[in-house]
Scaffold this motif. Structure first.
Motif, PDB file in Angstrom:
ATOM      1  N   LEU A 207       0.829  -1.191   0.000  1.00  0.00           N
ATOM      2  CA  LEU A 207       0.000   0.000   0.000  1.00  0.00           C
ATOM      3  C   LEU A 207       0.873   1.255   0.000  1.00  0.00           C
ATOM      4  CD1 LEU A 207      -2.764  -1.152   2.498  1.00  0.00           C
ATOM      5  CD2 LEU A 207      -3.116  -0.579   0.077  1.00  0.00           C
ATOM      6  N   ALA A 208       1.990   1.184   0.725  1.00  0.00           N
ATOM      7  CA  ALA A 208       2.933   2.313   0.717  1.00  0.00           C
ATOM      8  C   ALA A 208       3.540   2.497  -0.671  1.00  0.00           C
ATOM      9  CB  ALA A 208       4.030   2.082   1.757  1.00  0.00           C
ATOM     10  N   ILE A 209       3.950   1.396  -1.295  1.00  0.00           N
ATOM     11  CA  ILE A 209       4.502   1.472  -2.650  1.00  0.00           C
ATOM     12  C   ILE A 209       3.452   2.012  -3.623  1.00  0.00           C
ATOM     13  CG2 ILE A 209       5.333   0.105  -4.597  1.00  0.00           C
ATOM     14  CD1 ILE A 209       6.686  -1.744  -2.593  1.00  0.00           C
ATOM     15  N   GLY A 210       2.227   1.517  -3.476  1.00  0.00           N
ATOM     16  CA  GLY A 210       1.148   1.969  -4.349  1.00  0.00           C
ATOM     17  C   GLY A 210       0.890   3.460  -4.222  1.00  0.00           C
ATOM     18  N   TRP A 211       0.989   3.980  -2.989  1.00  0.00           N
ATOM     19  CA  TRP A 211       0.759   5.404  -2.799  1.00  0.00           C
ATOM     20  C   TRP A 211       1.908   6.228  -3.393  1.00  0.00           C
ATOM     21  CZ3 TRP A 211      -3.037   8.455  -2.243  1.00  0.00           C
ATOM     22  CH2 TRP A 211      -2.838   9.782  -1.835  1.00  0.00           C
ATOM     23  N   ILE A 212       3.128   5.754  -3.223  1.00  0.00           N
ATOM     24  CA  ILE A 212       4.289   6.462  -3.778  1.00  0.00           C
ATOM     25  C   ILE A 212       4.165   6.576  -5.294  1.00  0.00           C
ATOM     26  CG2 ILE A 212       6.779   6.309  -4.170  1.00  0.00           C
ATOM     27  CD1 ILE A 212       6.962   4.910  -1.406  1.00  0.00           C
ATOM     28  N   HIS A 213       3.695   5.508  -5.932  1.00  0.00           N
ATOM     29  CA  HIS A 213       3.627   5.466  -7.400  1.00  0.00           C
ATOM     30  C   HIS A 213       2.185   5.574  -7.910  1.00  0.00           C
ATOM     31  CE1 HIS A 213       7.864   4.418  -7.569  1.00  0.00           C
ATOM     32  NE2 HIS A 213       7.655   3.479  -6.669  1.00  0.00           N
ATOM     33  N   ARG A 214       1.329   6.207  -7.140  1.00  0.00           N
ATOM     34  CA  ARG A 214      -0.095   6.247  -7.491  1.00  0.00           C
ATOM     35  C   ARG A 214      -0.349   6.912  -8.844  1.00  0.00           C
ATOM     36  NH1 ARG A 214       1.212   9.945  -3.806  1.00  0.00           N
ATOM     37  NH2 ARG A 214       0.408  12.101  -3.924  1.00  0.00           N
ATOM     38  N   HIS A 215       0.431   7.932  -9.182  1.00  0.00           N
ATOM     39  CA  HIS A 215       0.219   8.603 -10.464  1.00  0.00           C
ATOM     40  C   HIS A 215       0.604   7.694 -11.628  1.00  0.00           C
ATOM     41  CE1 HIS A 215      -0.724  12.187  -8.294  1.00  0.00           C
ATOM     42  NE2 HIS A 215       0.479  12.280  -7.748  1.00  0.00           N
ATOM     43  N   ASP A 216       1.652   6.897 -11.417  1.00  0.00           N
ATOM     44  CA  ASP A 216       2.039   5.915 -12.427  1.00  0.00           C
ATOM     45  C   ASP A 216       0.930   4.896 -12.645  1.00  0.00           C
ATOM     46  OD1 ASP A 216       4.360   6.445 -13.729  1.00  0.00           O
ATOM     47  OD2 ASP A 216       5.621   5.112 -12.551  1.00  0.00           O
ATOM     48  N   TYR A 217       0.391   4.373 -11.538  1.00  0.00           N
ATOM     49  CA  TYR A 217      -0.669   3.374 -11.655  1.00  0.00           C
ATOM     50  C   TYR A 217      -1.921   3.964 -12.302  1.00  0.00           C
ATOM     51  CZ  TYR A 217       1.998   0.172  -8.706  1.00  0.00           C
ATOM     52  OH  TYR A 217       2.958  -0.670  -8.209  1.00  0.00           O
ATOM     53  N   ALA A 218      -2.224   5.206 -11.955  1.00  0.00           N
ATOM     54  CA  ALA A 218      -3.393   5.858 -12.555  1.00  0.00           C
ATOM     55  C   ALA A 218      -3.183   6.045 -14.056  1.00  0.00           C
ATOM     56  CB  ALA A 218      -3.630   7.202 -11.880  1.00  0.00           C
ATOM     57  N   ARG A 219      -1.961   6.424 -14.436  1.00  0.00           N
ATOM     58  CA  ARG A 219      -1.644   6.617 -15.854  1.00  0.00           C
ATOM     59  C   ARG A 219      -1.815   5.315 -16.632  1.00  0.00           C
ATOM     60  NH1 ARG A 219       3.137   8.051 -15.073  1.00  0.00           N
ATOM     61  NH2 ARG A 219       2.688  10.249 -14.708  1.00  0.00           N
ATOM     62  N   ALA A 220      -1.448   4.208 -15.989  1.00  0.00           N
ATOM     63  CA  ALA A 220      -1.545   2.902 -16.648  1.00  0.00           C
ATOM     64  C   ALA A 220      -2.912   2.257 -16.480  1.00  0.00           C
ATOM     65  CB  ALA A 220      -0.471   1.970 -16.091  1.00  0.00           C
ATOM     66  N   ARG A 221      -3.788   2.925 -15.710  1.00  0.00           N
ATOM     67  CA  ARG A 221      -5.147   2.424 -15.459  1.00  0.00           C
ATOM     68  C   ARG A 221      -5.137   1.071 -14.760  1.00  0.00           C
ATOM     69  NH1 ARG A 221      -7.955   4.038 -21.304  1.00  0.00           N
ATOM     70  NH2 ARG A 221      -7.580   6.288 -21.135  1.00  0.00           N
ATOM     71  N   LEU A 222      -4.205   0.909 -13.853  1.00  0.00           N
ATOM     72  CA  LEU A 222      -4.161  -0.295 -13.036  1.00  0.00           C
ATOM     73  C   LEU A 222      -4.844  -0.023 -11.699  1.00  0.00           C
ATOM     74  CD1 LEU A 222      -0.491  -1.513 -13.640  1.00  0.00           C
ATOM     75  CD2 LEU A 222      -2.584  -2.358 -14.710  1.00  0.00           C
ATOM     76  N   ARG A 223      -5.667  -0.952 -11.261  1.00  0.00           N
ATOM     77  CA  ARG A 223      -6.446  -0.758 -10.030  1.00  0.00           C
ATOM     78  C   ARG A 223      -5.680  -1.343  -8.836  1.00  0.00           C
ATOM     79  NH1 ARG A 223     -11.695   0.653 -11.266  1.00  0.00           N
ATOM     80  NH2 ARG A 223     -12.248   0.509 -13.466  1.00  0.00           N
TER      81      ARG A 223
END
Length: 319
Positions: A207-223
């Motif tokens: 969850l910490a990693i996901g928050w750090i890279h949240r913009h990357d995940y949003a850009r890739a449309r990964l949930r």
């Protein structure tokens, strides 16, 4: 005179060209090897080997069969490498959209889809044959099942639901269990305690990693996170919930007879530290707090495993 001086110059030029060609070939070969090594995710491979060894050792109360451990560990790591490669083949387009993954070999085009797929299946075949030959049937098929859950479950669900993190935590928690099974142990409360530690530990970490890279995940449309739009409130709350659950879970080996008071005391202290940093992340959901939580997680688990194995070996030696 001009001919005499031109001939050596031409020779030097050809020699320089030949040398540069050899250097280019050598550097190209090294780069290819590095790319295929990167496909296997060496850090994950090392973590897998450590976790497998922990499960194997604590399942071997009389003596450790080191040769069996070596070949079992090798077979398991090959299948884990295959799952990593297939993951990158499947996610090559989304990887290319994210800053943190855009330079991965398949996403960047340095390794083709066909090459990655062939490498993955070569690892599967080699790993499976090693496990069949040197390990137990239960460890062999449990490892195959782990690969299938990671590739067919976690990887594909990342495009559809944030529950992919929960599904992905299952194969992430399996390595110590695979080591346990490889040593001839049965899946009981002891193996379950090892699984539970790895399973619950992963959530604040990822969850910490996901928050750090949240913009990357949003850009890739990964949930990958519960929500990208609530300022990380639910993400922080979940990190705290799982960190709180990790306090009793981390002490489970003591409850089931795998560890003594030294491990239980260490687990209590480390799990409370993990919880404190999770609470701090919830209070201030910044990249800095998330990064600190991630770093603490990377200290908590290895220290727990070192103390678990160390105390287990010590207690076994004095019995």
């Amino acid at each position: 005179m001009s001919i005499a001086t031109a001939t050596p110059s031409a020779s030097v030029a050809r020699a320089a060209t030949d040398t540069s060609t050899v250097v280019s070939l050598d550097s190209g070969f090294v780069r290819r090897v590095a790319d295929f090594a990167e496909l296997c995710r060496p850090r994950i491979a090392v973590m897998t080997m450590v976790a497998v060894a922990v499960g194997f050792i604590v399942a071997s109360p009389i003596s450790v069969q080191w040769l069996t451990l070596f070949w079992s560990m090798t077979g398991i790591v090959l299948l884990v490498a295959a799952s990593s490669i297939l993951n990158q083949v499947i996610e090559r387009r989304t990887d290319a959209r994210m800053i943190r993954t855009a330079d991965r070999p398949v996403a960047a085009g340095r390794v083709t889809v066909a090459e990655g797929t062939i490498a993955a299946f070569a690892c599967i075949v080699a790993g499976f044959l090693l496990l069949v030959q040197f390990s137990t049937i239960s460890a062999t098929w449990a490892t195959v099942a782990t690969l299938l859950v990671y590739v067919a479950g976690y990887t594909l669900l990342k495009f559809r639901t944030s529950l992919c993190t929960t599904i992905g935590a299952i194969p992430g928690a399996m390595p110590p269990v695979l080591g346990w099974l490889a040593a001839g142990g049965e899946f009981g409360v002891e193996a379950l305690s090892l699984f539970a530690i790895f399973f619950v530990w992963q959530f604040p970490h990822f969850l910490a990693i996901g928050w750090i890279h949240r913009h990357d995940y949003a850009r890739a449309r990964l949930r990958m996170l519960p929500s990208f739009t609530d300022g990380g409130l639910l993400t922080g709350m979940l990190a705290v919930v799982y960190a709180a659950a990790f306090v009793p879970v981390s002490m489970m080996p003591g409850y089931v007879g795998l560890a003594g008071s030294a491990y239980v005391g260490t687990a209590l202290v480390l799990s409370i530290v993990y919880l404190v940093f999770s609470i701090r992340f919830l209070a201030v959901r910044s990249v800095e707090r998330a990064r600190r939580l991630m770093m603490v997680s990377l200290f908590v688990l290895p220290i727990l495993l070192i103390v678990l194995v160390g105390e287990f070996v010590f207690l076994t030696s004095i019995r």
